[in-house]
Design an enzyme around this catalytic site. Sequence first.
Site, PDB file in Angstrom:
ATOM      1  CG  ASP A  71       5.868  -0.783  12.577  1.00 54.49           C
ATOM      2  OD1 ASP A  71       6.976  -0.959  13.109  1.00 54.49           O
ATOM      3  OD2 ASP A  71       4.843  -0.520  13.222  1.00 54.49           O
ATOM      4  CG  ASP A  81       2.236  10.813   7.045  1.00 50.21           C
ATOM      5  OD1 ASP A  81       2.554  10.326   8.145  1.00 50.21           O
ATOM      6  OD2 ASP A  81       1.153  11.370   6.825  1.00 50.21           O
ATOM      7  CE  LYS A  94      -4.042  -2.018   2.286  1.00 44.02           C
ATOM      8  NZ  LYS A  94      -4.975  -1.916   3.449  1.00 44.02           N
ATOM      9  CD  GLU A  95       2.406   3.140   4.213  1.00 47.37           C
ATOM     10  OE1 GLU A  95       1.666   3.867   4.886  1.00 47.37           O
ATOM     11  OE2 GLU A  95       3.337   2.466   4.712  1.00 47.37           O
ATOM     12  CG  ASP A 152      -1.866  12.548  14.306  1.00 43.26           C
ATOM     13  OD1 ASP A 152      -2.825  12.075  14.958  1.00 43.26           O
ATOM     14  OD2 ASP A 152      -1.879  12.640  13.072  1.00 43.26           O
ATOM     15  CE  LYS A 173       3.126   8.292  11.571  1.00 46.32           C
ATOM     16  NZ  LYS A 173       2.483   9.302  10.700  1.00 46.32           N
TER      17      LYS A 173
END
Length: 731
Positions: A151, A309, A121-122, A443, A285
């Site tokens: 991760d 990010d 996905k990334e 965050d 995260k």
Amino acid sequence: MHISISVWLSSGGEKKMTAKAFHALRVSSLVAFNRAHAFLYSLAILALLRHRLACLLASPSLLPAALFLADLVLAVMWVASQSFRWRPVSRQEFPDWLLREIGPDGLPALDVFICTADLHKEPPISVVGTALSAMSFDYPTDRLSVYVSDDGGSAVTLFAFMEAARFARYWLPFCKQNGLLERSPEAYFRSNKGADSEKMKMMYLTMKEKVETALERGYVCNDLLSSGEDDELFERWKGFTRHDHPSVIQVLLEGSKDSDINGNALPNLIYVSREKRRTSHHHFKAGALNALLRVSSTMSNAPVILTLDCDTYCSDPRSPLLALCYLLDPALSSNLAFVQFPQRFYGINKNDIYGGEIKRLYTITARGKDGLLGPSYFGSGCFISRRSLQGIPSSPSLAQEARVPSSSESVLRKAHEVAGCTYELRTKWGSVMGFRYGSLVEDYYTSFRLHCQGWRSVFCNPVRPAFLGDVPKNLNDVLGQCKRWCVGLLEVGFSRYSPLTFGTTNASLLAGLGYAYDAFWGIWCIPVTTYGLLPQLALISQTTLFPKVSDPWFYLYVYLFTAAYGQDLVEFLADDGTIGRWWSDQRMWMIKGVTAYLFGTVQFALKKIGISAAEFNVTSKVMDDEQFERYERGAFDLGVQSPFFVALGTVAVVNLSSLVVGIARAATTEGFLHEQFAQLFLSGFVAANCWPIYEAMFLRSDGGRMPTTITVISLMVAGLLLFMGFIVFHL
């Protein structure tokens, strides 16, 4: 000596500067207007609630109770939103004056944290672009370290960064010799062509092809490796899974040893994959960031940390200097926790059909919060003072205890120890130290707790975007991301640290209300769903819910609606928005109200009674060519089976049915418009916002149309609601 002076500008705003003039502050000229409007609007809200309560007491039933509850929620959220409008400010930075004052040698060390969790996905090549853009900051390389948290525990991601380390030897001098502003290779080559860059482009494409080949295969083959040493490194990955593996820390570039093709030292580049075991909670995260915080403290221990990010690249190589205009100001630094840049995005289509800018959160309300204790932490594009995450305030000086990173055996041993999954047990990590646990929105929660501890923050919003990120470009991903945020925010809102109680008493009343506005996003589902269904069902059943046009109370509703939407439009346009994007933004607010906010609130409620648990799902940054083409022409993508779309289709059909029935009755029944104009207007307004939904349900044939199954279910649920409405309204 630090002397504050004030200068009144011709626009009516107040501009405050300091003798050292690292930065300037200007209070918005709209403050007086905002406060006057708030006074008048609050009187109108009180009158409305009194009217609703009188109707409820006169005829106690479920219908007036639902409308009173909806109006009460709208009133509470409006009151909370006034905190953003009380004292919005704008700032300007003077980095050249900063450099003249302290010189390059006075700049503190900087650690950059980049987190990735799912290579499918990334895409690793996108994460590589983010890292390379940070490595090429206009900043002393001997004080710059980039840490990448993987991760997902993927050998492919490590391979991508090994290739990036080799490419950096050529890319960094190329950027600085040519004075590039776009220093992400993908972004630069997407918009620039020229003979001087062709050789560099070929090198980049070669690296990209190798990384994407490894990604497609799912593992790193010997034919992609450059040396036997690399082969030995990847042997360690056998038997690893993303949820069960030891810590892996690899120093890929070490500034004291590695140099570019011109002989200049390179920044440090460190790959970190913290230990994962199925028996240990990893805290998503926030846990990854805390692992980086500890690993970096053993290696470089820079006093300033930048979090990014994985898809957010640096668009201005001087952005660290802009942040340091505040972090190095003696008048601010003693309790300044972080400097937050707005999240801005590339590749958004003309009218931003999914409201991807999230302009209200990332700029409008951020400026409003900046006039109080400061903006929230957005999770990316934020320069953080390390000492603010250490649990207790320390010396206001930033230039403390930074060290030269080393790959020595003793340092790596300590780094592996602090990256272990049991290191945090029986410690204050996640509660008093580091990024805070207890919410999916780490965050927001971290900045809230810091502000409650007496720390402040600053919103830095330069004309040129400092960072540019990617946004989801299909509706299901947008709503899924928003639902996850909604669940995480409600976790804070209904915790012992609720902004309504803990925030208003430990930060300030206005700051607490500002955080409460965000924390209770989910309850928007109450008024949005109520006004999206009840008046329409009542119209079909010939039941009047609002005053007649001749009734003076009718004009109170007109004022409340037009004033709220008018102020929203003015704020949006004042922030360089367009009417087309504003329309998309308010439409997405309504769409989220009956989907993401509703589902997020239900999921949170179920979790509280032990029926389900919230999970962290990474938002996909990958889209195919057909999806991209639909997005570019502004067509909604509803081509997947999703419960979100059942709710959306149901509301759309009910409003269309109400509009058709209302128009037919207006044409045939005398006095209908006089009695039910408000309900007919609501049906038409919602139906106008639902036009892309009608297209996807009935008019389109491409891959983005709503699946037939979802359309049929939506029609059936809408029919059931219409039938039940008829029964209820005629009891």
